[in-house]
Enzyme design. Structure first.
Site, PDB file in Angstrom:
ATOM      1  N   GLU A   1      -6.107   4.834  13.725  1.00 45.15           N
ATOM      2  CA  GLU A   1      -7.070   3.907  14.342  1.00 45.15           C
ATOM      3  C   GLU A   1      -7.760   4.459  15.589  1.00 45.15           C
ATOM      4  O   GLU A   1      -8.722   3.841  16.059  1.00 45.15           O
ATOM      5  CB  GLU A   1      -6.402   2.554  14.668  1.00 45.15           C
ATOM      6  CG  GLU A   1      -5.433   2.549  15.845  1.00 45.15           C
ATOM      7  CD  GLU A   1      -4.018   2.980  15.474  1.00 45.15           C
ATOM      8  OE1 GLU A   1      -3.788   3.414  14.338  1.00 45.15           O
ATOM      9  OE2 GLU A   1      -3.129   2.877  16.359  1.00 45.15           O
TER      10      GLU A   1
ATOM     11  N   ALA B   1      -0.767  -9.207  10.623  1.00 46.76           N
ATOM     12  CA  ALA B   1      -1.104  -7.921  11.244  1.00 46.76           C
ATOM     13  C   ALA B   1      -1.403  -6.835  10.219  1.00 46.76           C
ATOM     14  O   ALA B   1      -1.888  -5.765  10.592  1.00 46.76           O
ATOM     15  CB  ALA B   1       0.033  -7.494  12.165  1.00 46.76           C
TER      16      ALA B   1
ATOM     17  N   LEU C   1     -12.532  -5.275  19.536  1.00 45.80           N
ATOM     18  CA  LEU C   1     -11.683  -4.088  19.728  1.00 45.80           C
ATOM     19  C   LEU C   1     -12.183  -3.278  20.909  1.00 45.80           C
ATOM     20  O   LEU C   1     -13.385  -3.036  21.054  1.00 45.80           O
ATOM     21  CB  LEU C   1     -11.708  -3.195  18.474  1.00 45.80           C
ATOM     22  CG  LEU C   1     -10.956  -1.860  18.601  1.00 45.80           C
ATOM     23  CD1 LEU C   1      -9.450  -2.095  18.799  1.00 45.80           C
ATOM     24  CD2 LEU C   1     -11.168  -0.977  17.372  1.00 45.80           C
TER      25      LEU C   1
ATOM     26  N   ARG D   1       0.850  -1.192   0.000  1.00 41.90           N
ATOM     27  CA  ARG D   1       0.000   0.000   0.000  1.00 41.90           C
ATOM     28  C   ARG D   1       0.887   1.244   0.000  1.00 41.90           C
ATOM     29  O   ARG D   1       2.069   1.180   0.288  1.00 41.90           O
ATOM     30  CB  ARG D   1      -0.889   0.016   1.259  1.00 41.90           C
ATOM     31  CG  ARG D   1      -2.044  -0.936   1.213  1.00 41.90           C
ATOM     32  CD  ARG D   1      -2.790  -0.982   2.539  1.00 41.90           C
ATOM     33  NE  ARG D   1      -2.075  -1.719   3.561  1.00 41.90           N
ATOM     34  CZ  ARG D   1      -2.507  -1.910   4.810  1.00 41.90           C
ATOM     35  NH1 ARG D   1      -3.643  -1.377   5.203  1.00 41.90           N
ATOM     36  NH2 ARG D   1      -1.806  -2.615   5.677  1.00 41.90           N
TER      37      ARG D   1
ATOM     38  N   HIS E   1      -1.060   1.531  16.202  1.00 35.56           N
ATOM     39  CA  HIS E   1      -1.303   0.319  17.025  1.00 35.56           C
ATOM     40  C   HIS E   1      -0.253   0.205  18.136  1.00 35.56           C
ATOM     41  O   HIS E   1       0.474  -0.785  18.230  1.00 35.56           O
ATOM     42  CB  HIS E   1      -1.273  -0.943  16.153  1.00 35.56           C
ATOM     43  CG  HIS E   1      -2.266  -0.941  15.039  1.00 35.56           C
ATOM     44  ND1 HIS E   1      -3.628  -0.961  15.251  1.00 35.56           N
ATOM     45  CD2 HIS E   1      -2.094  -0.922  13.690  1.00 35.56           C
ATOM     46  CE1 HIS E   1      -4.245  -0.959  14.080  1.00 35.56           C
ATOM     47  NE2 HIS E   1      -3.353  -0.913  13.127  1.00 35.56           N
TER      48      HIS E   1
HETATM   49  N1  LIG Z   1      -4.998  -7.569  11.054  1.00 33.94           N
HETATM   50  C1  LIG Z   1      -5.308  -6.576  10.253  1.00 33.94           C
HETATM   51  O1  LIG Z   1      -4.730  -6.430   9.177  1.00 33.94           O
HETATM   52  C2  LIG Z   1      -6.379  -5.614  10.620  1.00 33.94           C
HETATM   53  C3  LIG Z   1      -6.834  -5.592  11.885  1.00 33.94           C
HETATM   54  N2  LIG Z   1      -7.869  -4.794  12.264  1.00 33.94           N
HETATM   55  C4  LIG Z   1      -8.274  -4.894  13.666  1.00 33.94           C
HETATM   56  O2  LIG Z   1      -9.486  -5.618  13.821  1.00 33.94           O
HETATM   57  C5  LIG Z   1     -10.032  -5.301  15.115  1.00 33.94           C
HETATM   58  C6  LIG Z   1     -11.526  -5.011  15.006  1.00 33.94           C
HETATM   59  O3  LIG Z   1     -11.725  -3.780  14.321  1.00 33.94           O
HETATM   60  P1  LIG Z   1     -13.178  -3.178  14.007  1.00 33.94           P
HETATM   61  O4  LIG Z   1     -14.095  -4.251  13.604  1.00 33.94           O
HETATM   62  O5  LIG Z   1     -12.959  -2.027  13.104  1.00 33.94           O
HETATM   63  O6  LIG Z   1     -13.603  -2.630  15.439  1.00 33.94           O
HETATM   64  P2  LIG Z   1     -15.084  -2.218  15.890  1.00 33.94           P
HETATM   65  O7  LIG Z   1     -14.906  -1.249  17.004  1.00 33.94           O
HETATM   66  O8  LIG Z   1     -15.900  -1.836  14.712  1.00 33.94           O
HETATM   67  O9  LIG Z   1     -15.692  -3.588  16.443  1.00 33.94           O
HETATM   68  C7  LIG Z   1     -15.226  -4.224  17.597  1.00 33.94           C
HETATM   69  C8  LIG Z   1     -16.388  -4.957  18.227  1.00 33.94           C
HETATM   70  O10 LIG Z   1     -15.849  -5.789  19.282  1.00 33.94           O
HETATM   71  C9  LIG Z   1     -16.861  -5.856  20.261  1.00 33.94           C
HETATM   72  N3  LIG Z   1     -16.310  -6.398  21.508  1.00 33.94           N
HETATM   73  C10 LIG Z   1     -15.524  -5.803  22.431  1.00 33.94           C
HETATM   74  N4  LIG Z   1     -15.249  -6.667  23.421  1.00 33.94           N
HETATM   75  C11 LIG Z   1     -15.879  -7.836  23.115  1.00 33.94           C
HETATM   76  C12 LIG Z   1     -16.027  -9.095  23.760  1.00 33.94           C
HETATM   77  N5  LIG Z   1     -15.438  -9.342  24.928  1.00 33.94           N
HETATM   78  N6  LIG Z   1     -16.736 -10.069  23.141  1.00 33.94           N
HETATM   79  C13 LIG Z   1     -17.345  -9.840  21.957  1.00 33.94           C
HETATM   80  N7  LIG Z   1     -17.271  -8.658  21.317  1.00 33.94           N
HETATM   81  C14 LIG Z   1     -16.548  -7.668  21.882  1.00 33.94           C
HETATM   82  C15 LIG Z   1     -17.371  -4.419  20.356  1.00 33.94           C
HETATM   83  O11 LIG Z   1     -18.637  -4.342  20.990  1.00 33.94           O
HETATM   84  C16 LIG Z   1     -17.434  -4.044  18.872  1.00 33.94           C
HETATM   85  O12 LIG Z   1     -18.714  -4.289  18.298  1.00 33.94           O
HETATM   86  C17 LIG Z   1      -9.185  -4.116  15.614  1.00 33.94           C
HETATM   87  O13 LIG Z   1      -8.188  -4.575  16.507  1.00 33.94           O
HETATM   88  C18 LIG Z   1      -8.544  -3.591  14.353  1.00 33.94           C
HETATM   89  O14 LIG Z   1      -7.374  -2.855  14.590  1.00 33.94           O
HETATM   90  C19 LIG Z   1      -8.495  -3.967  11.372  1.00 33.94           C
HETATM   91  C20 LIG Z   1      -8.059  -3.938  10.065  1.00 33.94           C
HETATM   92  C21 LIG Z   1      -6.931  -4.718   9.598  1.00 33.94           C
HETATM   93  C1  LIG Z   2      -5.552  -1.405  10.231  1.00 39.43           C
HETATM   94  C2  LIG Z   2      -4.265  -2.012   9.934  1.00 39.43           C
HETATM   95  O1  LIG Z   2      -3.530  -2.332  10.799  1.00 39.43           O
HETATM   96  C3  LIG Z   2      -3.880  -2.269   8.582  1.00 39.43           C
HETATM   97  O2  LIG Z   2      -4.618  -1.884   7.667  1.00 39.43           O
HETATM   98  O3  LIG Z   2      -2.824  -2.870   8.374  1.00 39.43           O
HETATM   99 MG   LIG Z   3      -2.579  -3.965  11.195  1.00 34.86          MG
END
Ligand SMILES: NC(=O)C1=CN([C@@H]2O[C@H](COP(=O)(O)OP(=O)(O)OC[C@H]3O[C@@H](n4cnc5c(N)ncnc54)[C@H](O)[C@@H]3O)[C@@H](O)[C@H]2O)C=CC1
Ligand SMILES: CC(=O)C(=O)O
Ligand SMILES: [Mg+2]
Length: 370
Positions: free
Chosen positions: A118, A299, A240, A15, A96
């Site tokens: 974020e 990640a 999250l 990206r 992060h």
């Molecule tokens: N690995 C990667 O490449 C990427 C990772 N992410 C990560 O994915 C994760 C989720 O992101 P989003 O969906 O945007 O966040 P979001 O804030 O939209 O959704 C998170 C959800 O988790 C729920 N939650 C919190 N504690 C909980 C529990 N104990 N049990 C069940 N649900 C619970 C919340 O109520 C919320 O609905 C973040 O850590 C984000 O940084 C996002 C994009 C890319």
């Molecule tokens: C959100 C994030 O960590 C990514 O897009 O890589």
């Molecule tokens: Mg990431």
């Protein structure tokens, strides 16, 4: 303002911080843009396109970092990039920090101003600069999980949707936010048996209204988690707590009771992961096995579909980059409390409460330093 966009250097990260169309908007607003040579070349965004949009191409990241007042990136700065930051320079990118004390230390030492995509919020409890990449990662999580379920990848040898006469795979999504909703949507589209868990009843109601009886919703407790995870073929980790380290919801003991060859995709790994046994992996070597269960913990998942992701990211970040460049960071953050929530580190001080708590630093409110 002079805005600099270096080439990303994280493993298999193709990206770039801004598309040529975004650069054109910045230039039209009277700003100058420096792009590192071949910064977008891997995804078909050539130096010639950036020049046509009004950018200047420079040969090295060193030149971008030494000249620009505002650095716009995608991934958290790698140590070599942190060391190129200068006092008072503004960095706008994903950080992060909660699971990354080394990066936090280097950013503090740099005396730069680090604004994290974020943790920027909006007026309807959303995270507008995380959302586009969460949409991508949520959708990809099902593609990745389906691939890992194939026998040659060590998986159970199951097709997500089954076929007539054979039951579909059981997909369990933990967290019903942006990642979880997009994962559920893809899994339902492929015909899987999908259950989504969240702690927010409001969110579960919204999901129920959106998808009807095809999607099973469950309130998330240790009991429901245990019951669902141990019966699952594919589990998606999508929880999250903004800024904080992810809670470890699936323990090693639970993992031991899962099917051998089942798959975990921990999208929450960038905040440390929500499975006790998760550790960050790369696109080069995305999986490993613990207790017979395949773990996919990349990640920077959106980096795998870098072209789609770059366009989606610029669509979301552009108004914020324009505000930083046109008003300066102080005014831009003073004018918008939601944008101000993005400020994580300011000249050596940690200005996001959850980040400070996760890393054991003192906290100074952003409003006090700008
Ligand atoms: N690995 C990667 O490449 C990427 C990772 N992410 C990560 O994915 C994760 C989720 O992101 P989003 O969906 O945007 O966040 P979001 O804030 O939209 O959704 C998170 C959800 O988790 C729920 N939650 C919190 N504690 C909980 C529990 N104990 N049990 C069940 N649900 C619970 C919340 O109520 C919320 O609905 C973040 O850590 C984000 O940084 C996002 C994009 C890319
Ligand atoms: C959100 C994030 O960590 C990514 O897009 O890589
Ligand atoms: Mg990431």
């Amino acid at each position: 303002m002079l805005v600099g966009i270096p080439k990303e250097i994280k493993n298999h990260e193709y990206r770039i911080g801004m598309t040529p169309a975004g650069v054109r908007e910045l230039v039209a607003a009277g700003h100058q843009v420096l792009i590192e040579h071949n910064g977008g070349a891997a995804i078909g965004l050539t130096d010639a396109m950036y020049e046509a949009a009004g950018a200047s191409i420079v040969d090295t990241a060193q030149e971008v970092f030494s000249r620009a007042e505002l650095i716009v990136k995608v991934k958290e700065p790698q140590p070599i990039e942190c060391r190129m930051l200068s006092p008072g320079q503004v960095l706008f990118t994903y950080l992060h920090l909660a699971p990354d004390p080394e990066q936090a230390r280097l950013l503090i030492e740099s005396q730069a101003i680090a604004i994290a995509y974020e943790t920027v919020t909006d007026s309807h409890h959303g995270l507008p600069l995380l959302a586009p990449m969460s949409e991508v990662a949520g959708r990809m999580a099902i593609q990745a999980g389906a691939h890992c379920l194939e026998k040659a990848q060590g998986g159970l040898g199951m097709l997500l949707g089954g076929v007539p006469g054979v039951a579909p795979a059981k997909v369990v999504v933990i967290g019903g936010g942006v990642v979880g909703t997009n994962a559920a949507r893809m899994a339902l589209g492929l015909g899987a048996d999908v259950t989504i868990l969240d702690r927010s009843l409001t969110r579960l109601k919204e999901l129920d209204a959106l998808y009807g009886p095809a999607l099973k919703t469950l309130y998330s407790t240790t009991e429901t988690l245990e019951q669902e995870v141990t019966a699952a073929d594919l589990v998606i980790g999508a929880v999250l707590i903004p800024g904080a380290a992810a809670p470890k919801l699936v323990t090693r003991a639970m993992l031991g009771r899962m099917k051998k060859g089942a798959v975990l995709v921990d999208v929450a790994i960038d905040q440390g992961g929500c499975f006790e046994t998760s550790r960050a992996t790369t696109h080069q070597q995305p999986t490993y096995v613990e207790e017979g269960v395949i773990h996919y913990c990349v990640a920077n998942m959106p980096g795998g579909v870098a072209r789609t992701s770059t366009f989606a990211l610029t669509n979301a970040t552009l108004p914020y980059v324009l505000a930083l460049a046109s008003k300066g960071y102080r005014q831009a953050l003073q004018d918008d409390v939601h944008f101000r929530n993005g400020l994580n580190i300011h000249r050596g001080q940690v200005t996001h409460q959850a980040v400070a708590r996760a890393l054991g630093y003192g906290y100074v409110p952003a409003a006090e330093v700008i």
